[in-house]
Design a protein around this motif. Structure first.
Motif, PDB file in Angstrom:
ATOM      1  N   LEU A 272       0.860  -1.182   0.000  1.00 28.98           N
ATOM      2  CA  LEU A 272       0.000   0.000   0.000  1.00 28.98           C
ATOM      3  C   LEU A 272       0.897   1.232   0.000  1.00 28.98           C
ATOM      4  O   LEU A 272       1.731   1.388   0.895  1.00 28.98           O
ATOM      5  N   LYS A 273       0.742   2.082  -0.994  1.00 29.04           N
ATOM      6  CA  LYS A 273       1.571   3.282  -1.122  1.00 29.04           C
ATOM      7  C   LYS A 273       0.686   4.509  -0.920  1.00 29.04           C
ATOM      8  O   LYS A 273      -0.260   4.745  -1.669  1.00 29.04           O
ATOM      9  N   LEU A 274       1.011   5.294   0.115  1.00 32.35           N
ATOM     10  CA  LEU A 274       0.282   6.523   0.435  1.00 32.35           C
ATOM     11  C   LEU A 274       1.089   7.713  -0.042  1.00 32.35           C
ATOM     12  O   LEU A 274       2.309   7.768   0.143  1.00 32.35           O
TER      13      LEU A 274
ATOM     14  N   PHE B 205      -3.053  11.384   4.948  1.00 36.95           N
ATOM     15  CA  PHE B 205      -4.002  10.806   5.891  1.00 36.95           C
ATOM     16  C   PHE B 205      -5.230  11.700   5.993  1.00 36.95           C
ATOM     17  O   PHE B 205      -5.226  12.845   5.509  1.00 36.95           O
ATOM     18  N   ASN B 206      -6.270  11.167   6.633  1.00 38.64           N
ATOM     19  CA  ASN B 206      -7.523  11.906   6.761  1.00 38.64           C
ATOM     20  C   ASN B 206      -7.790  12.393   8.183  1.00 38.64           C
ATOM     21  O   ASN B 206      -8.487  13.390   8.360  1.00 38.64           O
ATOM     22  N   THR B 207      -7.286  11.698   9.191  1.00 39.71           N
ATOM     23  CA  THR B 207      -7.562  12.071  10.570  1.00 39.71           C
ATOM     24  C   THR B 207      -6.263  12.064  11.372  1.00 39.71           C
ATOM     25  O   THR B 207      -5.239  11.518  10.937  1.00 39.71           O
ATOM     26  N   VAL B 208      -6.347  12.651  12.559  1.00 36.29           N
ATOM     27  CA  VAL B 208      -5.194  12.667  13.464  1.00 36.29           C
ATOM     28  C   VAL B 208      -4.888  11.264  13.961  1.00 36.29           C
ATOM     29  O   VAL B 208      -3.722  10.905  14.192  1.00 36.29           O
TER      30      VAL B 208
ATOM     31  N   LYS C  94       6.907  12.699  12.267  1.00 37.94           N
ATOM     32  CA  LYS C  94       7.134  13.092  13.654  1.00 37.94           C
ATOM     33  C   LYS C  94       5.833  13.204  14.448  1.00 37.94           C
ATOM     34  O   LYS C  94       5.622  12.479  15.412  1.00 37.94           O
ATOM     35  N   LYS C  95       4.938  14.116  14.045  1.00 36.41           N
ATOM     36  CA  LYS C  95       3.747  14.366  14.853  1.00 36.41           C
ATOM     37  C   LYS C  95       2.654  14.948  13.971  1.00 36.41           C
ATOM     38  O   LYS C  95       2.924  15.597  12.971  1.00 36.41           O
ATOM     39  N   ALA C  96       1.393  14.713  14.391  1.00 35.57           N
ATOM     40  CA  ALA C  96       0.244  15.221  13.651  1.00 35.57           C
ATOM     41  C   ALA C  96       0.047  16.706  13.925  1.00 35.57           C
ATOM     42  O   ALA C  96       0.418  17.218  14.989  1.00 35.57           O
ATOM     43  N   LEU C  97      -0.549  17.402  12.960  1.00 30.21           N
ATOM     44  CA  LEU C  97      -0.866  18.822  13.100  1.00 30.21           C
ATOM     45  C   LEU C  97      -2.352  18.969  13.408  1.00 30.21           C
ATOM     46  O   LEU C  97      -3.178  18.115  13.069  1.00 30.21           O
ATOM     47  N   SER C  98      -2.686  20.090  14.044  1.00 32.03           N
ATOM     48  CA  SER C  98      -4.088  20.325  14.410  1.00 32.03           C
ATOM     49  C   SER C  98      -4.938  20.642  13.187  1.00 32.03           C
ATOM     50  O   SER C  98      -6.107  20.253  13.102  1.00 32.03           O
ATOM     51  N   SER C  99      -4.372  21.351  12.233  1.00 32.89           N
ATOM     52  CA  SER C  99      -5.093  21.671  11.006  1.00 32.89           C
ATOM     53  C   SER C  99      -4.078  21.785   9.865  1.00 32.89           C
ATOM     54  O   SER C  99      -2.932  22.217  10.093  1.00 32.89           O
ATOM     55  N   PRO C 100      -4.443  21.382   8.664  1.00 30.54           N
ATOM     56  CA  PRO C 100      -5.694  20.711   8.276  1.00 30.54           C
ATOM     57  C   PRO C 100      -5.713  19.270   8.778  1.00 30.54           C
ATOM     58  O   PRO C 100      -4.686  18.740   9.206  1.00 30.54           O
ATOM     59  N   ALA C 101      -6.865  18.623   8.706  1.00 29.73           N
ATOM     60  CA  ALA C 101      -7.018  17.259   9.220  1.00 29.73           C
ATOM     61  C   ALA C 101      -6.161  16.289   8.405  1.00 29.73           C
ATOM     62  O   ALA C 101      -6.185  16.302   7.173  1.00 29.73           O
ATOM     63  N   GLY C 102      -5.392  15.472   9.109  1.00 31.18           N
ATOM     64  CA  GLY C 102      -4.553  14.483   8.442  1.00 31.18           C
ATOM     65  C   GLY C 102      -3.159  14.964   8.103  1.00 31.18           C
ATOM     66  O   GLY C 102      -2.331  14.167   7.653  1.00 31.18           O
TER      67      GLY C 102
END
Length: 413
Positions: A159-161, A179-182, A204-212
């Motif tokens: 699976l390649k994202l 990605f679509n969600t945190v 490293k880490k997810a961002l608050s916005s935009p989603a994903g």
């Protein structure tokens, strides 16, 4: 001893007629019974009546014309059973990962997982794609052996994202679209990512916005035109299909017309469905905008350590000369034109005489070189003659000394 007593001791002998009573048979077996069609009876163990996952080693038969496709139904003849199921073909990598195969390899074994009746390990089987009618070509599609009876093997497919950077801070980059969600980003924290240009990085880490969106670090600075992709593996489940071949329930004369689940290719052929081409797979002219690269910036400390040849030279590019610095055109007077014409004529005569003098000088130099070469040859000839004369005299002296030494000194009387 009569036959009844003998049977009780040694069992039924080959060639004897017996009567077997079987319960819970479908009524079609009795109504459509054909005495000309042979029936083979066999027995099953107590554990062979259950269904489960089977791991097997399979190889496409070399005489079968087509290759086998994953998730296309196959009819297996395994033990006392004939049934239709959907196999998943896979190959074990060097790291123990079972990678899903789309087709069976040529002249090689591969692994297969099916849902079917529990069969002892080491049992052989063969597979066909259809039992309907009689084909002129070879019908046995594959052969193999049962390896395991559990679900310990996890089959995965690639699976390649893909994501795209939207903010760049030196070697740190914000990526969106992968990605679509945190929650999805949290599952992949620490995973390795890579750009098409070959720059490696890490989530490293997810961002608050935009989603994903998420923050990632890379080995080098990215460009906005780069594409970031993540290579992962997705588990695939084995379809739970077990369809016994019930050809004995068909009317007489139709025993060989049993047909089970059709393959995807047969369904498209029967329904007249044609595959639509993927627009991304069609050839099209490639139009690339010219790329503009930023000027090379070398720190001052590094410039001091560089040799002079590699140091950037602070030279202004030569541009267009301003009009006030351009040389104005000069319009000569009649007297000046006469003087210029006279000077041009004198320079022409001078150049002609100088050219002729150069030719004469070149010819004289050539003659001088030829005469010098002749003199050198005559000198070498004289030296060779003198050496020959000298060596001749020296040789005569040596011969005289040898003759005198052979005669010896005069004896005293």
């Amino acid at each position: 001893m009569d036959d009844e007593s003998r049977v009780q001791y040694e069992g039924f002998r080959p060639g004897m007629y017996i009567r077997v009573e079987i319960g819970s048979l479908p009524c079609e077996f009795v109504t459509n019974f054909d005495a000309h069609y042979p029936i083979i009876l066999g027995g099953l163990g107590s554990s062979e009546g259950n269904l489960g996952y089977l791991q097997m080693r399979l190889k496409k038969h070399r005489w079968y014309e087509r290759i086998l496709k994953t998730k296309d139904p196959l009819i297996f003849s395994l033990g006392w059973r004939r049934f239709q199921t959907i196999p998943l073909f896979h190959m074990e990598d060097h790291n123990g990962r079972h990678r899903l195969l789309k087709y069976t390899p040529q002249h090689m074994h591969c692994g297969a997982s099916i849902w079917g009746p529990i069969t002892p390990q080491g049992s052989g089987f063969l597979a066909v794609q259809s039992v309907t009618g009689s084909k002129a070509s070879f019908r046995i599609a594959a052969t193999g052996v049962i390896l395991d009876l559990d679900k310990s093997v996890t089959i995965v497919k690639k699976l390649k994202l893909i994501g795209y950077p939207f903010k760049i801070f030196k070697n740190t980059c914000f990526v969106k679209g992968m990605f679509n969600t945190v929650l999805e980003v949290a599952k992949f924290e620490g995973a390795s990512v890579r750009t098409v240009s070959g720059i490696r990085g890490q989530i490293k880490k997810a961002l608050s916005s935009p989603a994903g969106a998420f923050r990632a670090t890379f080995e080098d600075r990215l460009l906005m035109s780069d594409i970031v992709f993540l290579r992962s593996w997705y588990p695939v489940s084995v379809p739970q299909l077990y369809n016994p071949v019930t050809s004995l329930l068909l009317p007489a004369g139709q025993k060989d017309s049993w047909s089970g689940m059709r393959t995807l290719g047969q369904l498209k052929h029967d329904l007249g469905i044609r595959n639509k081409p993927n627009p991304d797979s069609l050839y099209k002219p490639v139009v690339r905008a010219p790329r503009r690269f930023n000027p090379l910036h070398i720190p001052k400390e590094l410039q001091k350590a560089l040799p002079f040849k590699s140091k950037p030279k602070q030279q202004q590019p030569k541009g267009r000369t301003p009009r006030d610095l351009q040389r104005p055109s000069v319009i000569r007077e009649p007297h000046e034109r006469k003087v210029a014409a006279l000077l041009h004529a004198l320079s022409t005569v001078h150049n002609y005489k100088r050219k002729n003098a150069h030719k004469v000088q070149h010819a004289k130099h050539k003659e001088f070189l030829q005469q010098k070469e002749k003199d050198e040859e005559a000198k070498l000839k004289r030296q060779r003659e003198a050496k020959k004369k000298l060596y001749r005299v020296m040789g005569q002296k040596d011969q005289k000394k040898q003759r005198s030494s052979l005669k010896g000194a005069p004896s005293d009387l």
